[in-house]
Design an enzyme around this catalytic site. Structure first.
Site, PDB file in Angstrom:
ATOM      1  N   GLU A  13      16.091 -20.984  -8.758  1.00 37.43           N
ATOM      2  CA  GLU A  13      14.893 -21.294  -9.549  1.00 37.43           C
ATOM      3  C   GLU A  13      15.230 -21.627 -11.001  1.00 37.43           C
ATOM      4  OE1 GLU A  13      11.493 -18.860  -7.035  1.00 37.43           O
ATOM      5  OE2 GLU A  13      12.723 -17.741  -8.455  1.00 37.43           O
ATOM      6  N   GLY A  79       4.688 -18.601  -1.226  1.00 30.94           N
ATOM      7  CA  GLY A  79       4.064 -18.881   0.059  1.00 30.94           C
ATOM      8  C   GLY A  79       2.621 -19.287  -0.180  1.00 30.94           C
ATOM      9  N   MET A 173       6.523 -12.603  -5.044  1.00 26.41           N
ATOM     10  CA  MET A 173       7.039 -11.242  -5.226  1.00 26.41           C
ATOM     11  C   MET A 173       7.290 -10.853  -6.685  1.00 26.41           C
ATOM     12  SD  MET A 173       9.553 -11.247  -1.855  1.00 26.41           S
ATOM     13  CE  MET A 173       9.934  -9.497  -1.956  1.00 26.41           C
ATOM     14  N   GLU A 174       6.869 -11.679  -7.650  1.00 31.03           N
ATOM     15  CA  GLU A 174       7.176 -11.352  -9.058  1.00 31.03           C
ATOM     16  C   GLU A 174       6.048 -11.600 -10.062  1.00 31.03           C
ATOM     17  OE1 GLU A 174       9.058 -13.702  -7.365  1.00 31.03           O
ATOM     18  OE2 GLU A 174      10.662 -12.380  -6.655  1.00 31.03           O
ATOM     19  N   ASP A 197       6.623 -22.394   1.657  1.00 36.16           N
ATOM     20  CA  ASP A 197       6.288 -21.987   3.035  1.00 36.16           C
ATOM     21  C   ASP A 197       4.816 -21.598   3.029  1.00 36.16           C
ATOM     22  OD1 ASP A 197       7.735 -19.474   1.594  1.00 36.16           O
ATOM     23  OD2 ASP A 197       6.020 -18.816   2.761  1.00 36.16           O
TER      24      ASP A 197
HETATM   25  N1  SAH Z   1      16.139 -15.814   1.269  1.00 35.31           N
HETATM   26  C1  SAH Z   1      16.250 -14.943   0.129  1.00 35.31           C
HETATM   27  C2  SAH Z   1      15.063 -14.031  -0.008  1.00 35.31           C
HETATM   28  C3  SAH Z   1      13.830 -14.733  -0.470  1.00 35.31           C
HETATM   29  S1  SAH Z   1      12.487 -13.672  -0.830  1.00 35.31           S
HETATM   30  C4  SAH Z   1      17.539 -14.158   0.266  1.00 35.31           C
HETATM   31  O1  SAH Z   1      17.989 -13.950   1.361  1.00 35.31           O
HETATM   32  O2  SAH Z   1      18.055 -13.735  -0.765  1.00 35.31           O
HETATM   33  C5  SAH Z   1      11.272 -14.853  -1.283  1.00 35.31           C
HETATM   34  C6  SAH Z   1      11.265 -15.316  -2.728  1.00 35.31           C
HETATM   35  O3  SAH Z   1      10.449 -16.473  -2.851  1.00 35.31           O
HETATM   36  C7  SAH Z   1      10.640 -14.308  -3.683  1.00 35.31           C
HETATM   37  O4  SAH Z   1      11.250 -14.426  -4.945  1.00 35.31           O
HETATM   38  C8  SAH Z   1       9.156 -14.696  -3.714  1.00 35.31           C
HETATM   39  O5  SAH Z   1       8.617 -14.647  -5.014  1.00 35.31           O
HETATM   40  C9  SAH Z   1       9.091 -16.124  -3.193  1.00 35.31           C
HETATM   41  N2  SAH Z   1       8.341 -16.346  -1.948  1.00 35.31           N
HETATM   42  C10 SAH Z   1       8.284 -17.557  -1.315  1.00 35.31           C
HETATM   43  N3  SAH Z   1       7.588 -17.447  -0.164  1.00 35.31           N
HETATM   44  C11 SAH Z   1       7.179 -16.160  -0.042  1.00 35.31           C
HETATM   45  C12 SAH Z   1       6.457 -15.436   0.960  1.00 35.31           C
HETATM   46  N4  SAH Z   1       6.028 -16.033   2.075  1.00 35.31           N
HETATM   47  N5  SAH Z   1       6.227 -14.113   0.753  1.00 35.31           N
HETATM   48  C13 SAH Z   1       6.666 -13.509  -0.370  1.00 35.31           C
HETATM   49  N6  SAH Z   1       7.382 -14.135  -1.323  1.00 35.31           N
HETATM   50  C14 SAH Z   1       7.646 -15.451  -1.182  1.00 35.31           C
END
Ligand code: SAH
Length: 231
Positions: A13, A79, A173-174, A197
């Site tokens: 990001e 998302g 998530m932030e 997504d």
């Molecule tokens: N694939 C990553 C984890 C991603 S967690 C790894 O393995 O390290 C998802 C991140 O994208 C978080 O920072 C959140 O803010 C955002 N995000 C995107 N889609 C999301 C969803 N469906 N639910 C929660 N957070 C989502």
């Protein structure tokens, strides 16, 4: 000119943002790396916090309290919940909530703790600026409610509960935790997300496919906002 914080949660990001900076220095502080640069005459501090509410609160507070940032822009992916949001679309948060903050058994609404509030509003001037940037770029940026929690949502039932509790348009998530820090410290802030997504059963696959391209879409827009702020 105000010192500007630009933050994301994940390396992908902020990588596109770093490409705009030219020369920068790095400082290790409180378990994280902060990138500092003078961009078009204005001090910028850039960092990714790591995923989730706790790390993002720490980074936002550090950028403000330790590095002296006076305005904060968040760029990242989310998302989509509202069906009008498609992969790659941009959403600007008007207000944010913590969807997993639950002391409802004591009669409180979801997302509420005494002394806090369910929603925290973002800065209206920054939203106006985003609209100007969108107009100039001929891009559409939607405004909406963002719900934040410490889980990757990939489930229709969880999505439905978040809609019914918060009328949220997107989730991540932030943002809600960055909002708490900025609000408490009186710093105008802005949360921008490009959809990676739609938080359904395919979300992890969609995320893996589109996270990087959506992160770039968000970062490029945020840098156009920075260009406006530094003028
Ligand atoms: N694939 C990553 C984890 C991603 S967690 C790894 O393995 O390290 C998802 C991140 O994208 C978080 O920072 C959140 O803010 C955002 N995000 C995107 N889609 C999301 C969803 N469906 N639910 C929660 N957070 C989502």
């Amino acid at each position: 000119m105000r010192k500007i914080a630009i933050m994301g949660a994940m390396p992908e990001e902020i990588a596109p943002i770093l490409t705009y900076l030219g020369e920068y220095t790095t400082t290790e502080y409180a378990g994280n790396t902060y990138y500092e640069a003078i961009y078009k005459g204005t001090s910028l501090v850039v960092a990714y916090s790591k995923i989730g509410k706790v790390f993002s609160t720490l980074t936002a507070a550090t950028m403000i309290e330790h590095f002296g940032c006076e305005v904060l822009l968040f760029s990242g992916v989310a998302g989509g919940i509202n069906p009008r949001l498609k992969i790659g679309d941009l959403i600007v948060a008007t207000k944010l909530a913590q969807h997993d903050l639950d002391i409802t058994v004591f009669g409180h609404p979801m997302g509420f703790v005494p002394g806090g509030s369910v929603f925290i509003e973002t800065d209206s001037e920054l939203i106006t600026l985003a609209k100007e940037v969108a107009m100039e770029l001929g891009k559409s940026v939607q405004e909406g409610i963002i719900a934040t929690g410490d889980q990757f949502v990939h489930n229709e039932a969880v999505k439905a509960a978040i809609v019914s509790n918060f009328k949220a348009d997107a989730l991540e998530m932030e943002g809600g935790s960055v909002a708490v820090a900025c609000n408490a410290l009186n710093i105008p802030f802005f949360i921008l997300r490009a959809i990676s997504d739609t938080a359904d059963t395919d979300a992890s696959f969609s995320f893996d496919e589109f996270m990087e391209s959506s992160a770039v879409i968000s970062a490029e827009f945020v840098m156009k906002m920075v260009d406006k702020l530094v003028h």
